[in-house]
Design an enzyme around this catalytic site. Sequence first.
Site, PDB file in Angstrom:
ATOM      1  N   ARG A   1     -68.089   3.430  42.468  1.00  0.00           N
ATOM      2  CA  ARG A   1     -68.444   4.649  41.740  1.00  0.00           C
ATOM      3  C   ARG A   1     -69.328   4.321  40.537  1.00  0.00           C
ATOM      4  O   ARG A   1     -70.207   5.075  40.162  1.00  0.00           O
ATOM      5  CB  ARG A   1     -67.140   5.323  41.293  1.00  0.00           C
ATOM      6  CG  ARG A   1     -67.320   6.682  40.701  1.00  0.00           C
ATOM      7  CD  ARG A   1     -66.035   7.459  40.785  1.00  0.00           C
ATOM      8  NE  ARG A   1     -65.153   7.190  39.666  1.00  0.00           N
ATOM      9  CZ  ARG A   1     -63.980   7.798  39.497  1.00  0.00           C
ATOM     10  NH1 ARG A   1     -63.555   8.671  40.385  1.00  0.00           N
ATOM     11  NH2 ARG A   1     -63.230   7.529  38.464  1.00  0.00           N
TER      12      ARG A   1
ATOM     13  N   GLU B   1     -68.582  10.729  36.531  1.00  0.00           N
ATOM     14  CA  GLU B   1     -68.932   9.770  37.575  1.00  0.00           C
ATOM     15  C   GLU B   1     -69.058  10.504  38.904  1.00  0.00           C
ATOM     16  O   GLU B   1     -68.435  11.537  39.121  1.00  0.00           O
ATOM     17  CB  GLU B   1     -67.844   8.697  37.671  1.00  0.00           C
ATOM     18  CG  GLU B   1     -67.711   7.926  36.384  1.00  0.00           C
ATOM     19  CD  GLU B   1     -66.837   6.699  36.531  1.00  0.00           C
ATOM     20  OE1 GLU B   1     -65.615   6.805  36.345  1.00  0.00           O
ATOM     21  OE2 GLU B   1     -67.387   5.636  36.871  1.00  0.00           O
TER      22      GLU B   1
ATOM     23  N   ASN C   1     -55.711   0.467  40.474  1.00  0.00           N
ATOM     24  CA  ASN C   1     -55.161   1.488  41.388  1.00  0.00           C
ATOM     25  C   ASN C   1     -56.140   1.920  42.471  1.00  0.00           C
ATOM     26  O   ASN C   1     -55.724   2.368  43.535  1.00  0.00           O
ATOM     27  CB  ASN C   1     -54.580   2.682  40.631  1.00  0.00           C
ATOM     28  CG  ASN C   1     -55.572   3.358  39.737  1.00  0.00           C
ATOM     29  OD1 ASN C   1     -56.670   2.849  39.505  1.00  0.00           O
ATOM     30  ND2 ASN C   1     -55.212   4.511  39.217  1.00  0.00           N
TER      31      ASN C   1
ATOM     32  N   CYS D   1     -54.758   8.380  38.131  1.00  0.00           N
ATOM     33  CA  CYS D   1     -54.882   9.117  36.871  1.00  0.00           C
ATOM     34  C   CYS D   1     -54.988  10.614  37.106  1.00  0.00           C
ATOM     35  O   CYS D   1     -54.837  11.399  36.184  1.00  0.00           O
ATOM     36  CB  CYS D   1     -56.059   8.592  36.064  1.00  0.00           C
ATOM     37  SG  CYS D   1     -57.495   8.377  37.070  1.00  0.00           S
TER      38      CYS D   1
ATOM     39  N   GLU E   1     -63.034   6.841  31.545  1.00  0.00           N
ATOM     40  CA  GLU E   1     -62.179   7.680  32.382  1.00  0.00           C
ATOM     41  C   GLU E   1     -60.768   7.165  32.159  1.00  0.00           C
ATOM     42  O   GLU E   1     -60.403   6.090  32.624  1.00  0.00           O
ATOM     43  CB  GLU E   1     -62.639   7.554  33.834  1.00  0.00           C
ATOM     44  CG  GLU E   1     -62.145   8.681  34.690  1.00  0.00           C
ATOM     45  CD  GLU E   1     -60.901   8.289  35.426  1.00  0.00           C
ATOM     46  OE1 GLU E   1     -59.803   8.571  34.882  1.00  0.00           O
ATOM     47  OE2 GLU E   1     -61.002   7.684  36.498  1.00  0.00           O
TER      48      GLU E   1
ATOM     49  N   LYS F   1     -65.887  -6.464  35.428  1.00  0.00           N
ATOM     50  CA  LYS F   1     -64.620  -7.172  35.199  1.00  0.00           C
ATOM     51  C   LYS F   1     -63.524  -6.390  35.907  1.00  0.00           C
ATOM     52  O   LYS F   1     -63.050  -5.358  35.429  1.00  0.00           O
ATOM     53  CB  LYS F   1     -64.287  -7.285  33.701  1.00  0.00           C
ATOM     54  CG  LYS F   1     -63.161  -8.304  33.494  1.00  0.00           C
ATOM     55  CD  LYS F   1     -62.231  -7.981  32.370  1.00  0.00           C
ATOM     56  CE  LYS F   1     -61.117  -7.053  32.680  1.00  0.00           C
ATOM     57  NZ  LYS F   1     -60.129  -7.466  33.695  1.00  0.00           N
ATOM     58  N   PRO F   2     -63.135  -6.880  37.096  1.00  0.00           N
ATOM     59  CA  PRO F   2     -62.092  -6.151  37.826  1.00  0.00           C
ATOM     60  C   PRO F   2     -60.721  -6.385  37.194  1.00  0.00           C
ATOM     61  O   PRO F   2     -60.539  -7.343  36.431  1.00  0.00           O
ATOM     62  CB  PRO F   2     -62.156  -6.764  39.226  1.00  0.00           C
ATOM     63  CG  PRO F   2     -62.712  -8.135  39.031  1.00  0.00           C
ATOM     64  CD  PRO F   2     -63.564  -8.103  37.788  1.00  0.00           C
ATOM     65  N   ALA F   3     -59.781  -5.533  37.541  1.00  0.00           N
ATOM     66  CA  ALA F   3     -58.410  -5.717  37.045  1.00  0.00           C
ATOM     67  C   ALA F   3     -57.858  -7.044  37.556  1.00  0.00           C
ATOM     68  O   ALA F   3     -58.178  -7.481  38.664  1.00  0.00           O
ATOM     69  CB  ALA F   3     -57.537  -4.573  37.538  1.00  0.00           C
TER      70      ALA F   3
ATOM     71  N   SER G   1     -56.341   2.684  31.002  1.00  0.00           N
ATOM     72  CA  SER G   1     -55.404   3.401  30.141  1.00  0.00           C
ATOM     73  C   SER G   1     -56.099   3.939  28.887  1.00  0.00           C
ATOM     74  O   SER G   1     -57.115   3.402  28.439  1.00  0.00           O
ATOM     75  CB  SER G   1     -54.265   2.462  29.742  1.00  0.00           C
ATOM     76  OG  SER G   1     -54.791   1.389  29.001  1.00  0.00           O
ATOM     77  N   THR G   2     -55.514   4.967  28.330  1.00  0.00           N
ATOM     78  CA  THR G   2     -56.094   5.606  27.147  1.00  0.00           C
ATOM     79  C   THR G   2     -56.125   4.632  25.969  1.00  0.00           C
ATOM     80  O   THR G   2     -57.116   4.575  25.234  1.00  0.00           O
ATOM     81  CB  THR G   2     -55.279   6.868  26.793  1.00  0.00           C
ATOM     82  OG1 THR G   2     -55.231   7.680  27.968  1.00  0.00           O
ATOM     83  CG2 THR G   2     -55.914   7.662  25.671  1.00  0.00           C
TER      84      THR G   2
HETATM   85  P1  ADP Z   1     -53.159  -0.650  33.214  1.00  0.00           P
HETATM   86  O1  ADP Z   1     -52.156  -0.581  32.127  1.00  0.00           O
HETATM   87  O2  ADP Z   1     -53.029   0.408  34.205  1.00  0.00           O
HETATM   88  O3  ADP Z   1     -53.331  -2.024  33.800  1.00  0.00           O
HETATM   89  P2  ADP Z   1     -55.372  -1.065  31.515  1.00  0.00           P
HETATM   90  O4  ADP Z   1     -56.159  -0.086  30.734  1.00  0.00           O
HETATM   91  O5  ADP Z   1     -54.519  -1.979  30.749  1.00  0.00           O
HETATM   92  O6  ADP Z   1     -54.545  -0.255  32.550  1.00  0.00           O
HETATM   93  O7  ADP Z   1     -56.321  -1.931  32.441  1.00  0.00           O
HETATM   94  C1  ADP Z   1     -57.539  -1.450  32.997  1.00  0.00           C
HETATM   95  C2  ADP Z   1     -58.573  -2.554  32.903  1.00  0.00           C
HETATM   96  O8  ADP Z   1     -58.768  -2.870  31.524  1.00  0.00           O
HETATM   97  C3  ADP Z   1     -58.189  -3.854  33.586  1.00  0.00           C
HETATM   98  O9  ADP Z   1     -59.345  -4.429  34.135  1.00  0.00           O
HETATM   99  C4  ADP Z   1     -57.676  -4.701  32.420  1.00  0.00           C
HETATM  100  O10 ADP Z   1     -57.785  -6.088  32.622  1.00  0.00           O
HETATM  101  C5  ADP Z   1     -58.632  -4.270  31.345  1.00  0.00           C
HETATM  102  N1  ADP Z   1     -58.155  -4.517  29.981  1.00  0.00           N
HETATM  103  C6  ADP Z   1     -56.891  -4.490  29.508  1.00  0.00           C
HETATM  104  N2  ADP Z   1     -56.864  -4.759  28.186  1.00  0.00           N
HETATM  105  C7  ADP Z   1     -58.162  -4.972  27.813  1.00  0.00           C
HETATM  106  C8  ADP Z   1     -58.808  -5.293  26.577  1.00  0.00           C
HETATM  107  N3  ADP Z   1     -58.121  -5.449  25.452  1.00  0.00           N
HETATM  108  N4  ADP Z   1     -60.146  -5.430  26.595  1.00  0.00           N
HETATM  109  C9  ADP Z   1     -60.852  -5.264  27.719  1.00  0.00           C
HETATM  110  N5  ADP Z   1     -60.310  -4.952  28.905  1.00  0.00           N
HETATM  111  C10 ADP Z   1     -58.979  -4.811  28.962  1.00  0.00           C
END
Ligand code: ADP
Length: 510
Positions: free
Chosen positions: A188, A490, A180, A315, A281, A203-205, A260-261
């Site tokens: 940050r 942060e 996002n 968030c 966060e 590790k980016p999304a 995510s939480t």
């Molecule tokens: P969203 O549901 O908003 O994508 P996530 O918490 O799933 O939020 O994703 C945030 C980041 O965490 C991303 O970089 C995603 O690839 C990573 N991620 C998701 N699942 C895992 C996991 N099991 N281990 C490590 N990183 C993860």
Amino acid sequence: MNVIGKLPFVIATRFSQKYRPPLQQIRNMSLVRSLAFVNNQWVPASSGETFEVTNPANGQVLGQVPDMDVDDTEQAVNVAFEAFKTWEHTTAKERSVLLRKWYNLLEDNKDEIAQIMTAESGKPLSEAAGEVAYANGFIDWFSEEARRIPGEIVASPTQTKEMMMIRRPIGVAALITPWNFPAAMITRKAGAALAAGCTCVIKPAEDTPLTALAMADLAAKAGIPKGVINVVTCSRKKAAEVGRVLCTSPQVAGLSFTGSTNVGKLLYEQCASTVKRVSLELGGNAPFIVFESADLEAAVKGAIACKFRNCGQTCVSANRLFVQESIFNQFVAKLEEAVKGLKVGDGAAAGVTQGPLINDAQATKVKQLVEDAVKKGAKVHLGGKPASEMGARYFQPTIISDVDHSMRVYNEEIFGPVAVCIPFKSEEEVLAIANSTRSGLAGYFYSNNLSQIWRVAKRLEVGMVGINEGLLSAPEAAFGGIKESGIGREGSHYGIEEYSYIKYLCFGHD
Ligand code: ADP
């Protein structure tokens, strides 16, 4: 009042008058990379596998990046571990100068980064430009903070000892970031880590790796030594295995995660095995409270900014809008007027304020949340449906009321352009409801009663409070939550603390 024209996040740039650059133009941009970044080299996955990056606005494939696995991640961690051995001994001034050079290059290339970001995240170009300015601000800030990491000398209890506390970098930092804010969540963390003397593996999304790679490219051009910043890209399928390496490797000293939480809790658990420093966060469920003494125009402006920015996908977005009974109808009417001025469309098109949601899963979730509320009796004032004429991921800016705790919108983080308005009678009542959640990231309230401002600011169970203000993030301020919204801070000078530890030195003498 023209609320839309005054949106603080819609930073007017020359983009606002232009249409999206054609796909080919994005693909040909010099900062658009198709390989990962390890040891200042552009590398493929050892398996040769790749995954596609698409534009959520139209599904077009923007490019492919490596789908890295356990071996690739171990390799990147090892590189960062080796680089730390020299980077930790650079002087604060050397790190400061390099961060400043990186900042200058990020600024020089801000337009291109914003275009890449819009293409892969869908956010309107004006918002992407705003995010890039905000993101670059962290490198600017931490280039200054690098030189202000103080220690402490304390009065000794004995005549034969002198005591001092200094700060040292923790080591390799693993940085896992969300889609996002594809640039700001990286700067940050990485800005603070590098300033403290840490190296990092990012590790980016999976939705937004191109922005991360573009920024890493500029870090190398700025002269940041090899191995100090590494970017490991992987698909959602591989995220768990890559994440496990980052959380369990003894060569990684700390994890900073935004997301995510549920995933945050999992990573927290995994980090226990090597007792890592952890900064999390996570999700919020921000209350947005309007008391009867509030300036309603200001409250509507704040609600638009903190509910509809990034299509509600932040968030710190307002999740539930609580409005005091006596002004409820008036507020909802004004909010309706303002929301009617929002424009849905491809984020790269002129005047668009609401892009698509990031992916199909998110679009489906928002649709189901609204359907659930409507089925259980919620009233729709505006919107309420996908904006299907635009494409599957678009959702109409929505206002609903008559909600109760049986509905998912009441309890869950919405992460979409849906304003849920709830009337309340008293301060006591609204505080009890606002605090009755396990989240505690941001909270907002509008009031012109000074005593009430102090009472509510102290009693809201959150890490950040916007008082008569809907946008509160800044590099100078401490961002973070309490309860299940996370740990650590942060930005600000506290941001450095996540990447450094206190070392106590005791000097004996005659
Ligand atoms: P969203 O549901 O908003 O994508 P996530 O918490 O799933 O939020 O994703 C945030 C980041 O965490 C991303 O970089 C995603 O690839 C990573 N991620 C998701 N699942 C895992 C996991 N099991 N281990 C490590 N990183 C993860």
